[in-house]
Design a protein around this motif. Structure first.
Motif, PDB file in Angstrom:
ATOM      1  N   SER A  45       0.821  -1.201   0.000  1.00 34.14           N
ATOM      2  CA  SER A  45       0.000   0.000   0.000  1.00 34.14           C
ATOM      3  C   SER A  45       0.857   1.254   0.000  1.00 34.14           C
ATOM      4  O   SER A  45       1.983   1.258   0.500  1.00 34.14           O
ATOM      5  CB  SER A  45      -0.908   0.002   1.240  1.00 34.14           C
ATOM      6  N   GLU A 231      -8.339  -0.513  -3.484  1.00 33.03           N
ATOM      7  CA  GLU A 231      -7.264   0.482  -3.455  1.00 33.03           C
ATOM      8  C   GLU A 231      -7.849   1.892  -3.442  1.00 33.03           C
ATOM      9  O   GLU A 231      -7.384   2.761  -2.679  1.00 33.03           O
ATOM     10  CB  GLU A 231      -6.332   0.285  -4.653  1.00 33.03           C
ATOM     11  N   ASN A 234      -9.325   2.465   0.073  1.00 32.50           N
ATOM     12  CA  ASN A 234      -8.339   2.820   1.089  1.00 32.50           C
ATOM     13  C   ASN A 234      -7.755   4.212   0.856  1.00 32.50           C
ATOM     14  O   ASN A 234      -7.462   4.935   1.810  1.00 32.50           O
ATOM     15  CB  ASN A 234      -7.223   1.780   1.138  1.00 32.50           C
TER      16      ASN A 234
END
Length: 468
Positions: A45, A231, A234
């Motif tokens: 990440s 993704e 987040n």
């Protein structure tokens, strides 16, 4: 809670073998992605660089409170009642009007968490049933527009902050109620609607309550991380809450792993948190009397700490928000133990320690903490073996450091000891355990302590066969 192997097997059995085969063929990737601590993708990440700073408080905290509370609490037969018992949605929806908790029930939760020595709280804002506890603009299936008539998430946040506790939100991606919640797997238009609905709900949670410390995703069925656009999800979360930490249950790596109903340390360098129930149910279950004892809770807490992990322990409030008396009794007992022994838990570091049936071990730097759960007291062997003299003796075989001093945490009294290449012997201890549910002995060492009980095995001096 998690769509784990047991619940998945149960689900497949219920829909029948043919349906199970079809589901498996269509959803192999999505079902696999729901296994605890095994995200469908391990994408590094963008937030990895800030992880150590964001998680510093969490590693110190060690102990948190989980709260499972919702419409299922009215039924009082476990949080999976809708699916397990096959309750039709129009019937289940009636619970939304019957759910009328007392005002500010969360104040009692927060006070109990503080008394128990817990440092953070994580509340179910939306469980699998799809009912939202906050004032959302995206659905009428929410607390302010149904029986409660108010924002229950706001009450939770205010209660936790009043006690100086960190705030965490649980959010289930799976939704049994939303019309797109299942067909989104194969219907692209439904998927687009449901993903935007989900992102919208999470955006509200991340926007409306000030600083939030933890986002605890759960059950990513029926979509993959790519399909959930995890993704992007987040990124939105971190844009709104730059200091937050997130778990791994939206299919991405997250900041920490989440073993459920077991203690399973992650590899060194990977943060993890074991979540467990106080009895055998997450939500309120009036028939579940399988309560863990304070001794079990203290042992589990130490075992998590020894592996560098955290312990998230659940309560299931009653429909009115009151806490079952058994939960209160256990947690208050644990809290009193932590008042004395907290330094053996909070801020401790991962250690390399063998399993011991009588004790747990934790450490901070060069300090070893021996959590003696079963006190040795008198043994008849002391009449013949000098090893057990002077009574009472606690022996630690295979300690890989030299002890410099030892004392009882409960009283501060020094403990006499001897040490050779095989064993550290703590001697002349009280006949009865000085503390309950575990007595902690603090041992200062000349290096980082490690314990390998098996290490002497191949090196013991061997003599002759038989007894002279």
């Amino acid at each position: 809670m998690e769509w784990n192997e047991n619940s998945r097997r149960s689900f497949l059995k219920q829909i029948g073998a043919a349906g199970a085969l079809a589901l498996t063929a269509a959803n192999t990737e999505s079902v696999a992605s729901a296994a605890p601590s095994q995200p469908s993708q391990t994408i590094q990440s963008p937030q990895a660089a800030s992880r150590a700073q964001r998680m510093a408080w969490w590693h110190q905290a060690k102990f948190g409170m989980f709260i499972h509370w919702g419409l299922y609490s009215v039924i009082g037969q476990h949080e999976w009642a809708k699916e397990v018992e096959g309750i039709p949605i129009p019937q289940y929806e009636l619970l939304a009007k019957q759910f009328k908790p007392k005002p500010n029930a969360a104040r009692d939760w927060a006070r109990l968490a503080k008394a128990a020595g817990q440092k953070y709280m994580v509340m179910t804002t939306k469980h699998h049933e799809g009912f939202c506890h906050w004032d959302t603009k995206l659905t009428d299936y929410c607390a302010p527009k149904q029986g409660p008539g108010r924002d229950l998430v706001r009450e939770f946040v205010d209660a936790a902050r009043a006690e100086g506790l960190r705030v965490g939100f649980y959010y289930s991606l799976m939704d049994w109620h939303h019309p797109d919640g299942a067909i989104c797997k194969t219907d692209l238009a439904a998927r687009k609607r449901f993903v935007e609905y989900t992102h919208g709900l999470i955006r509200e949670l991340m926007t409306n309550y000030g600083k939030i410390d933890i986002l605890w995703y759960d059950v990513d069925w029926p979509l993959t991380a790519v399909e959930w656009e995890s993704e992007r999800m987040n990124k939105m979360v971190f844009d709104l809450q730059p200091e937050i930490i997130v778990n791994d249950r939206n299919g991405l790596e997250g900041d920490f792993g989440t073993p459920e109903q077991e203690i399973r340390a992650a590899k060194a360098g990977r943060a993890w948190e074991s979540c467990m129930t106080l009895n055998d149910s997450w939500g309120f279950n009036r028939g579940d009397d399988g309560w863990k004892t304070p001794k079990v809770i203290v042992s589990n807490l130490a075992e998590c700490a020894r592996g560098g992990g955290n312990y998230l322990l659940n309560i299931g409030p009653k429909p009115d928000g009151s806490i079952p008396e058994e939960s209160v009794t256990v947690l208050e007992t644990v809290g009193k133990w932590l008042d004395t022994n907290g330094k053996a838990i909070y801020g401790t570091e991962r250690g390399e320690f063998s399993w011991n049936s009588n004790a747990q071990y934790t450490r901070r730097g060069n300090t070893l903490y021996i959590h003696q759960q079963y006190w040795p007291g008198h043994t008849p062997a002391a009449e013949a073996l000098t090893f057990f003299q002077p009574e009472v003796v606690i022996g630690i075989g295979g300690l890989k450091a030299k002890a410099k001093s030892a004392r009882l945490l409960k009283t501060g009294e020094p403990v006499q000891f001897t040490q050779d290449e095989w064993s550290l012997r703590l001697t002349g201890l009280p006949l009865n355990a000085p503390d309950q549910p575990a007595t902690v002995i603090e041992v200062e060492c000349d290096a980082e302590p490690a314990i390998d009980h098996e290490s002497p095995r191949a090196h013991w001096p061997r003599y002759k066969v038989g007894v002279s």
